[in-house]
Design an enzyme around this catalytic site. Structure first.
Site, short mmCIF file in Angstrom:
data_model
loop_
_atom_site.label_atom_id
_atom_site.label_comp_id
_atom_site.label_asym_id
_atom_site.label_seq_id
_atom_site.Cartn_x
_atom_site.Cartn_y
_atom_site.Cartn_z
CG PHE A 296 -1.71 0.70 -9.14
CD1 PHE A 296 -1.94 1.34 -7.92
CD2 PHE A 296 -1.10 -0.55 -9.12
CE1 PHE A 296 -1.58 0.75 -6.72
CE2 PHE A 296 -0.73 -1.15 -7.92
CZ PHE A 296 -0.98 -0.50 -6.72
N GLY B 267 2.01 -1.66 -11.54
CA GLY B 267 1.11 -2.80 -11.72
C GLY B 267 -0.07 -2.44 -12.61
CB SER C 134 0.73 5.32 1.38
OG SER C 134 -0.32 5.67 0.53
CD GLU D 295 -5.10 5.90 -1.09
OE1 GLU D 295 -6.13 5.62 -0.44
OE2 GLU D 295 -5.13 6.50 -2.18
CG ASN E 163 -1.48 8.20 -6.06
OD1 ASN E 163 -1.69 8.80 -5.00
ND2 ASN E 163 -2.31 7.31 -6.54
CB ALA F 41 2.85 -3.05 1.22
CE LYS G 27 1.99 1.02 2.43
NZ LYS G 27 3.42 0.69 2.45
CE1 TYR H 238 -1.24 0.13 0.49
CE2 TYR H 238 -2.20 2.33 0.44
CZ TYR H 238 -1.12 1.49 0.26
OH TYR H 238 0.08 2.02 -0.14
P1 GDP Z 1 -4.65 4.79 -5.26
O1 GDP Z 1 -4.67 6.27 -5.19
O2 GDP Z 1 -3.51 4.17 -4.51
O3 GDP Z 1 -5.95 4.16 -4.92
O4 GDP Z 1 -4.30 4.45 -6.80
P2 GDP Z 1 -5.16 3.86 -8.01
O5 GDP Z 1 -4.36 4.09 -9.24
O6 GDP Z 1 -5.59 2.46 -7.74
O7 GDP Z 1 -6.48 4.76 -8.04
C1 GDP Z 1 -6.43 6.17 -8.20
C2 GDP Z 1 -7.83 6.74 -8.35
O8 GDP Z 1 -8.36 6.32 -9.62
C3 GDP Z 1 -8.84 6.27 -7.28
O9 GDP Z 1 -9.56 7.39 -6.84
C4 GDP Z 1 -9.75 5.33 -8.06
O10 GDP Z 1 -11.11 5.30 -7.55
C5 GDP Z 1 -9.72 5.96 -9.44
N1 GDP Z 1 -10.13 5.02 -10.49
C6 GDP Z 1 -11.12 5.20 -11.40
N2 GDP Z 1 -11.26 4.12 -12.17
C7 GDP Z 1 -10.34 3.21 -11.76
C8 GDP Z 1 -10.01 1.89 -12.18
O11 GDP Z 1 -10.60 1.32 -13.10
N3 GDP Z 1 -8.98 1.27 -11.52
C9 GDP Z 1 -8.30 1.89 -10.50
N4 GDP Z 1 -7.30 1.25 -9.91
N5 GDP Z 1 -8.62 3.14 -10.06
C10 GDP Z 1 -9.62 3.78 -10.69
#
Ligand code: GDP
Length: 327
Positions: free
Chosen positions: A186, A183, A123, A125, A176, A80, A151, A147
């Site tokens: 994340f 990656g 997911s 999400e 999660n 994906a 999904k 996204y």
């Molecule tokens: P998701 O739950 O699939 O969106 O996984 P992520 O790891 O990308 O994000 C998890 C949460 O962390 C989300 O609510 C983001 O808004 C928060 N977050 C805060 N700062 C960051 C950042 O710098 N990068 C990412 N990826 N997420 C962040």
């Protein structure tokens, strides 16, 4: 010998799943998408044990050929565009791969080997702006990103093929799940990699977005076992897979910095660039059904997971000669 076809095998989940299936004696076929700079980092150690097939989720003919060549007992559709934040700037590509790609894969299975068992990587999400806390299989969905919307399509088309064509199709609603193979974009991995770099003098700050978001974070290695279990049951069904524990991004940051003896407030900078157009404030799963029906159990807790990831990133940066600071 059973055979399995995995899309997304070079990703975090694909690599753990391939390891698990190889251990169980499966013949594992991995779909690889042509790119000019292939990345086998997650599967380097098992690369020679995987039968590689070139195919693309956007190209039905290639998927039909992949199913024909592998003649699989089980198909795991993990490929994906999986990064939520990238789905706003690339909503159409996300829809084509994350939504329509599922139909392509299901069609390939239906046409060539309809009796194969099919797993779709759905997911948490999809719950987005949550309609109940905690979320279970029957909680109404309310996705908050292209996204999440894509999904949700993949989830329902899987349910639909099960009901329309009597296929053994399961949808795993995974919350999660993280690991040292996650990656770098994340938040968990961004934090653990950032902490390792700061500790080793390679970086001075860590720029993040919303620290108040709450997630139910588990270990990917535990979650792929649930995927396999779903396909070993007598009847196909959908399952929530989660830890049942919720933590804020701030708690994640604190555990990671504490682990190397640093105060996160000295290094973390809030950067609006990482704040999303629409946020998923919290996700918390109740996986009672999976525990009771699959006998699935969690092995790695949140604290341990974060520490393991920091340790792995420290090791990785220490081993890379280019990463050694020059004084
Ligand atoms: P998701 O739950 O699939 O969106 O996984 P992520 O790891 O990308 O994000 C998890 C949460 O962390 C989300 O609510 C983001 O808004 C928060 N977050 C805060 N700062 C960051 C950042 O710098 N990068 C990412 N990826 N997420 C962040």
């Amino acid at each position: 010998m059973k055979s399995a076809l995995i899309t997304g095998v070079t990703g975090q989940d694909g690599s753990y799943l391939a390891e698990l299936l190889l251990e169980k004696g499966y013949k594992v076929y991995g779909v690889r998408r042509r790119t000019s700079t292939p990345n086998y980092e997650n599967v380097e150690h098992i690369k020679d044990q995987i039968e590689w097939i070139s195919a693309d989720l956007g190209d039905l003919a290639s998927l039909i050929e992949a199913v024909r060549v592998s003649d699989p007992d089980e198909v795991y559709n993990l490929a994906a565009q999986s990064f939520v934040a990238a789905s706003w700037p690339q909503p159409i590509a996300t829809g084509q791969m994350t939504a329509m790609g599922v139909t392509n894969m299901l069609e390939a299975v239906r046409l060539v080997k309809p009796e194969a068992r099919f797993y779709q990587a759905s997911s948490s999400e999809m719950f987005g702006k949550v309609q109940a806390i905690p979320q279970v299989e029957t909680t109404p969905f309310y996705p908050r990103s292209p996204y999440g919307v894509a999904k949700l399509y993949g989830h329902w088309i899987t349910v639909n093929y099960r009901e329309s064509f009597d296929m053994f199709a399961c949808s795993g609603i995974l919350f999660n799940h993280e690991s040292p193979r996650r990656g770098l974009e994340f938040v968990t991995r961004k934090v653990t990699d950032g902490v390792a770099q700061i500790k080793l003098g390679l970086s001075k700050e860590l720029r993040l977005g919303n620290l108040d978001a709450q997630r139910d974070w588990g270990f990917a290695g535990d979650y792929v076992k649930a995927m396999w279990l779903m396909l070993q049951q007598d009847t196909p069904d959908d399952y929530v897979i989660s830890t049942g524990e919720m933590h804020t991004v701030e708690e994640l940051v604190q555990i990671a910095f504490d682990h190397v003896g640093l105060n996160w407030r000295d290094y973390v900078v809030i950067d609006e660039k990482f704040v999303r157009p629409a946020e998923v404030d919290l996700l918390l799963g109740d996986c009672t059904k999976a525990k009771e029906q699959l006998g699935w159990e969690l092995e790695v807790g949140f604290d341990q997971l974060v520490k393991n990831m920091v340790d792995a990133d420290l090791k990785r940066h220490s081993l890379k000669p280019s990463a050694v600071p020059v004084y």
